[in-house]
Design a protein around this motif. Structure first.
Motif, PDB file in Angstrom:
ATOM      1  N   MET A  14      11.434   9.747  15.460  1.00 50.27           N
ATOM      2  CA  MET A  14      10.283   9.257  14.698  1.00 50.27           C
ATOM      3  C   MET A  14       9.078  10.174  14.896  1.00 50.27           C
ATOM      4  SD  MET A  14      10.588   5.082  15.003  1.00 50.27           S
ATOM      5  CE  MET A  14       8.990   5.019  15.675  1.00 50.27           C
ATOM      6  N   MET A  15       8.885  10.674  16.106  1.00 50.66           N
ATOM      7  CA  MET A  15       7.761  11.571  16.356  1.00 50.66           C
ATOM      8  C   MET A  15       7.938  12.901  15.623  1.00 50.66           C
ATOM      9  SD  MET A  15       5.638   9.852  17.937  1.00 50.66           S
ATOM     10  CE  MET A  15       4.501  11.210  17.969  1.00 50.66           C
ATOM     11  N   LEU A  16       9.154  13.403  15.575  1.00 45.46           N
ATOM     12  CA  LEU A  16       9.408  14.645  14.844  1.00 45.46           C
ATOM     13  C   LEU A  16       9.119  14.484  13.360  1.00 45.46           C
ATOM     14  CD1 LEU A  16      12.675  15.832  16.611  1.00 45.46           C
ATOM     15  CD2 LEU A  16      10.398  16.863  16.783  1.00 45.46           C
ATOM     16  N   VAL A  17       9.538  13.374  12.791  1.00 45.42           N
ATOM     17  CA  VAL A  17       9.298  13.127  11.368  1.00 45.42           C
ATOM     18  C   VAL A  17       7.814  12.877  11.105  1.00 45.42           C
ATOM     19  CG1 VAL A  17       9.776  11.552   9.450  1.00 45.42           C
ATOM     20  CG2 VAL A  17      11.628  12.281  10.944  1.00 45.42           C
ATOM     21  N   ALA A  18       7.149  12.122  11.974  1.00 46.12           N
ATOM     22  CA  ALA A  18       5.738  11.788  11.780  1.00 46.12           C
ATOM     23  C   ALA A  18       4.849  13.027  11.806  1.00 46.12           C
ATOM     24  CB  ALA A  18       5.278  10.799  12.844  1.00 46.12           C
ATOM     25  N   GLY A  19       5.245  14.043  12.530  1.00 48.28           N
ATOM     26  CA  GLY A  19       4.449  15.255  12.618  1.00 48.28           C
ATOM     27  C   GLY A  19       4.778  16.300  11.569  1.00 48.28           C
ATOM     28  N   ARG A  20       5.751  16.048  10.742  1.00 45.77           N
ATOM     29  CA  ARG A  20       6.196  17.028   9.752  1.00 45.77           C
ATOM     30  C   ARG A  20       5.501  16.793   8.408  1.00 45.77           C
ATOM     31  NH1 ARG A  20      12.266  17.372   9.833  1.00 45.77           N
ATOM     32  NH2 ARG A  20      11.744  18.260  11.841  1.00 45.77           N
ATOM     33  N   MET A  24       6.069  13.749   5.551  1.00 47.35           N
ATOM     34  CA  MET A  24       5.076  12.682   5.493  1.00 47.35           C
ATOM     35  C   MET A  24       3.946  12.933   4.497  1.00 47.35           C
ATOM     36  SD  MET A  24       6.217  10.433   7.539  1.00 47.35           S
ATOM     37  CE  MET A  24       4.832   9.354   7.785  1.00 47.35           C
ATOM     38  N   GLY A  25       3.781  14.174   4.055  1.00 43.67           N
ATOM     39  CA  GLY A  25       2.707  14.480   3.111  1.00 43.67           C
ATOM     40  C   GLY A  25       1.345  14.194   3.724  1.00 43.67           C
ATOM     41  N   LYS A  26       0.510  13.481   2.980  1.00 48.44           N
ATOM     42  CA  LYS A  26      -0.845  13.206   3.470  1.00 48.44           C
ATOM     43  C   LYS A  26      -0.858  12.168   4.589  1.00 48.44           C
ATOM     44  CE  LYS A  26      -2.237   9.634   0.195  1.00 48.44           C
ATOM     45  NZ  LYS A  26      -3.276   9.204  -0.727  1.00 48.44           N
ATOM     46  N   PHE A  27       0.258  11.543   4.863  1.00 45.50           N
ATOM     47  CA  PHE A  27       0.346  10.534   5.922  1.00 45.50           C
ATOM     48  C   PHE A  27       0.841  11.111   7.251  1.00 45.50           C
ATOM     49  CE2 PHE A  27       0.936   8.248   1.910  1.00 45.50           C
ATOM     50  CZ  PHE A  27      -0.176   7.423   1.969  1.00 45.50           C
TER      51      PHE A  27
END
Length: 54
Positions: A14-20, A24-27
């Motif tokens: 989840m952390m890897l995806v959240a920082g990409r 995530m685009g603008k989120f």
């Protein structure tokens, strides 16, 4: 016990995806949020290791 062990790789993913930005685009998570998330992941990993070996 299994939940504590399984939670660590899920939190890391989840952390890897959240920082990409591409995912995530603008989120995308901000730097302080990423720091806190990785800190929580490391604490959870330490707790899982302690749970297994202690």
């Amino acid at each position: 016990m299994i939940n504590g062990v399984v939670a660590v790789p899920i939190m890391a993913a989840m952390m890897l995806v959240a920082g990409r930005l591409s995912s995530m685009g603008k989120f995308t998570a901000t730097r302080p949020l990423l720091f806190l998330g990785w800190a929580a992941t490391l604490i959870m990993a330490a707790a899982a290791i302690a749970m297994i070996f202690v």
